[in-house]
Every structure is written in C-alpha cells, then in structure tokens.
Design an enzyme around this catalytic site. Structure first.
Site, PDB file in Angstrom:
ATOM      1  N   ASP A  30       0.855  -1.185   0.000  1.00  0.00           N
ATOM      2  CA  ASP A  30       0.000   0.000   0.000  1.00  0.00           C
ATOM      3  C   ASP A  30       0.898   1.244   0.000  1.00  0.00           C
ATOM      4  O   ASP A  30       1.904   1.312   0.702  1.00  0.00           O
ATOM      5  CB  ASP A  30      -0.922   0.004   1.230  1.00  0.00           C
ATOM      6  CG  ASP A  30      -2.064   0.991   1.079  1.00  0.00           C
ATOM      7  OD1 ASP A  30      -3.221   0.549   0.938  1.00  0.00           O
ATOM      8  OD2 ASP A  30      -1.798   2.225   1.089  1.00  0.00           O
ATOM      9  N   HIS A  98     -12.154  -1.501  -6.925  1.00  0.00           N
ATOM     10  CA  HIS A  98     -11.645  -2.764  -7.471  1.00  0.00           C
ATOM     11  C   HIS A  98     -11.372  -3.601  -6.223  1.00  0.00           C
ATOM     12  O   HIS A  98     -10.563  -3.183  -5.376  1.00  0.00           O
ATOM     13  CB  HIS A  98     -10.360  -2.492  -8.281  1.00  0.00           C
ATOM     14  CG  HIS A  98      -9.723  -3.698  -8.910  1.00  0.00           C
ATOM     15  ND1 HIS A  98      -9.364  -3.730 -10.252  1.00  0.00           N
ATOM     16  CD2 HIS A  98      -9.360  -4.892  -8.392  1.00  0.00           C
ATOM     17  CE1 HIS A  98      -8.815  -4.905 -10.530  1.00  0.00           C
ATOM     18  NE2 HIS A  98      -8.793  -5.626  -9.404  1.00  0.00           N
ATOM     19  N   HIS A 100     -10.294  -5.384  -3.113  1.00  0.00           N
ATOM     20  CA  HIS A 100      -8.956  -5.567  -2.544  1.00  0.00           C
ATOM     21  C   HIS A 100      -9.064  -5.906  -1.071  1.00  0.00           C
ATOM     22  O   HIS A 100      -9.973  -5.447  -0.384  1.00  0.00           O
ATOM     23  CB  HIS A 100      -8.090  -4.318  -2.739  1.00  0.00           C
ATOM     24  CG  HIS A 100      -8.718  -3.037  -2.259  1.00  0.00           C
ATOM     25  ND1 HIS A 100      -9.673  -2.363  -2.984  1.00  0.00           N
ATOM     26  CD2 HIS A 100      -8.545  -2.333  -1.115  1.00  0.00           C
ATOM     27  CE1 HIS A 100     -10.042  -1.277  -2.315  1.00  0.00           C
ATOM     28  NE2 HIS A 100      -9.392  -1.242  -1.168  1.00  0.00           N
TER      29      HIS A 100
HETATM   30  P1  AMP Z   1      -9.797   1.492   0.293  1.00  0.00           P
HETATM   31  O1  AMP Z   1     -10.018   2.717   1.122  1.00  0.00           O
HETATM   32  O2  AMP Z   1     -10.147   0.223   1.009  1.00  0.00           O
HETATM   33  O3  AMP Z   1     -10.419   1.593  -1.084  1.00  0.00           O
HETATM   34  O4  AMP Z   1      -8.229   1.391   0.103  1.00  0.00           O
HETATM   35  C1  AMP Z   1      -7.544   1.814  -1.029  1.00  0.00           C
HETATM   36  C2  AMP Z   1      -6.068   1.729  -0.682  1.00  0.00           C
HETATM   37  O5  AMP Z   1      -5.329   1.831  -1.872  1.00  0.00           O
HETATM   38  C3  AMP Z   1      -5.580   2.839   0.267  1.00  0.00           C
HETATM   39  O6  AMP Z   1      -5.043   2.246   1.447  1.00  0.00           O
HETATM   40  C4  AMP Z   1      -4.516   3.548  -0.579  1.00  0.00           C
HETATM   41  O7  AMP Z   1      -3.416   3.977   0.193  1.00  0.00           O
HETATM   42  C5  AMP Z   1      -4.121   2.490  -1.582  1.00  0.00           C
HETATM   43  N1  AMP Z   1      -3.589   2.998  -2.836  1.00  0.00           N
HETATM   44  C6  AMP Z   1      -4.143   3.941  -3.632  1.00  0.00           C
HETATM   45  N2  AMP Z   1      -3.360   4.128  -4.726  1.00  0.00           N
HETATM   46  C7  AMP Z   1      -2.329   3.263  -4.609  1.00  0.00           C
HETATM   47  C8  AMP Z   1      -1.179   2.973  -5.409  1.00  0.00           C
HETATM   48  N3  AMP Z   1      -0.951   3.612  -6.562  1.00  0.00           N
HETATM   49  N4  AMP Z   1      -0.296   2.050  -4.966  1.00  0.00           N
HETATM   50  C9  AMP Z   1      -0.514   1.393  -3.807  1.00  0.00           C
HETATM   51  N5  AMP Z   1      -1.581   1.621  -3.013  1.00  0.00           N
HETATM   52  C10 AMP Z   1      -2.467   2.550  -3.399  1.00  0.00           C
HETATM   53 ZN    ZN Z   2      -9.875  -2.404 -11.759  1.00  0.00          ZN
END
Ligand code: AMP
Ligand code: ZN
Length: 115
Positions: A30, A98, A100
């Site tokens: 992350d 997406h 995760h």
């Molecule tokens: P959520 O709030 O569950 O949708 O979490 C999305 C997560 O994606 C957050 O913890 C962000 O820090 C992480 N995130 C967003 N963009 C990126 C990226 N380019 N690379 C790695 N993590 C990311």
């Molecule tokens: Zn996607």
C-alpha cells in the site's frame, strides 16, 4: 476498466512494489501504509466491490485466500498473525472500486479494527 488505478497497476501502467503474483492475483505494498506490513491483495479481473461477486466469479475468493496464506508465509507474518480488511461501498470508505484485501501486520494491532 480504463480509469481504475488497480487495473493500471496490473497492466504495469502505474508502478507498484509487487510482493506476489500468479495468473489471477497480484499483491503489492500500500502506498500509504498504516502498519509495518500493509499489502493489498487483488484479483487481476476487475470486480468493483464484494457485492459484485456472483456464481461466475466467486471462485476468485478461494484463490485470494490461498494467495494470502502464501504471502503470509513469505512475509514471515503467518505465525504472529495479521488482520485482513475489505472495505465495501460508501459507508466503509472504499476509495478504489476494485476488490482488494488489506493485509496488515508487523506489530500488535490493538483492539480497533484499523490499527
Ligand atoms: P480502500 O479505502 O479500502 O479503497 O483502500 C484503497 C487503498 O489503496 C488505500 O489504502 C490507498 O493507500 C491504496 N492505494 C491507492 N493508490 C495506490 C497505489 N498507486 N499504490 C498502492 N496503493 C495505493
Ligand atoms: Zn480495476
């Protein structure tokens, strides 16, 4: 999905620190870690939320859980343990549409859900 950040990471259009990859799953660090180990585990197929899972694509959940077990062993967090979080929909604060799983570990995480 053209405007999905995680699909861009899968395609290599946005850099990421990958820790695991197989035919259907990738996992990467992350960008804003909230624990010493903060890994996102995602299916390569774009599925926007957990509510989009159905009889056709549900098999991916088994693959994700198997990948998480492998990652936990590789990252040396299997024994001390970890927390798995999946946000779904507006009230959860899901930012990236997406599916995760946040894999959090590397310290005593405390009683709250988020660290
Ligand atoms: P959520 O709030 O569950 O949708 O979490 C999305 C997560 O994606 C957050 O913890 C962000 O820090 C992480 N995130 C967003 N963009 C990126 C990226 N380019 N690379 C790695 N993590 C990311
Ligand atoms: Zn996607």
């Amino acid at each position: 999905m053209d405007d999905c950040i995680f699909c861009k990471i899968i395609k290599g259009e946005i850099p990421s620190e990958k820790v695991y990859e197989d035919e259907e799953i990738i996992a990467f660090k992350d960008i804003k870690p909230v624990a010493p180990v903060h890994i996102l585990v995602i299916p390569k197929k774009h599925i926007s939320t957990l509510m989009e899972l159905n009889d056709e694509n549900m098999y991916i959940m088994e693959k994700i859980m198997k990948a998480i077990q492998k990652i936990a062993k590789e990252q040396n967090i299997a024994e001390n343990g970890f927390r798995l979080i999946a946000n779904c929909g507006p009230d959860s604060g899901q930012e990236v549409m997406h599916i995760h799983f946040h894999l959090l570990a590397g310290k005593k995480l405390g009683p709250k859900i988020i660290c």
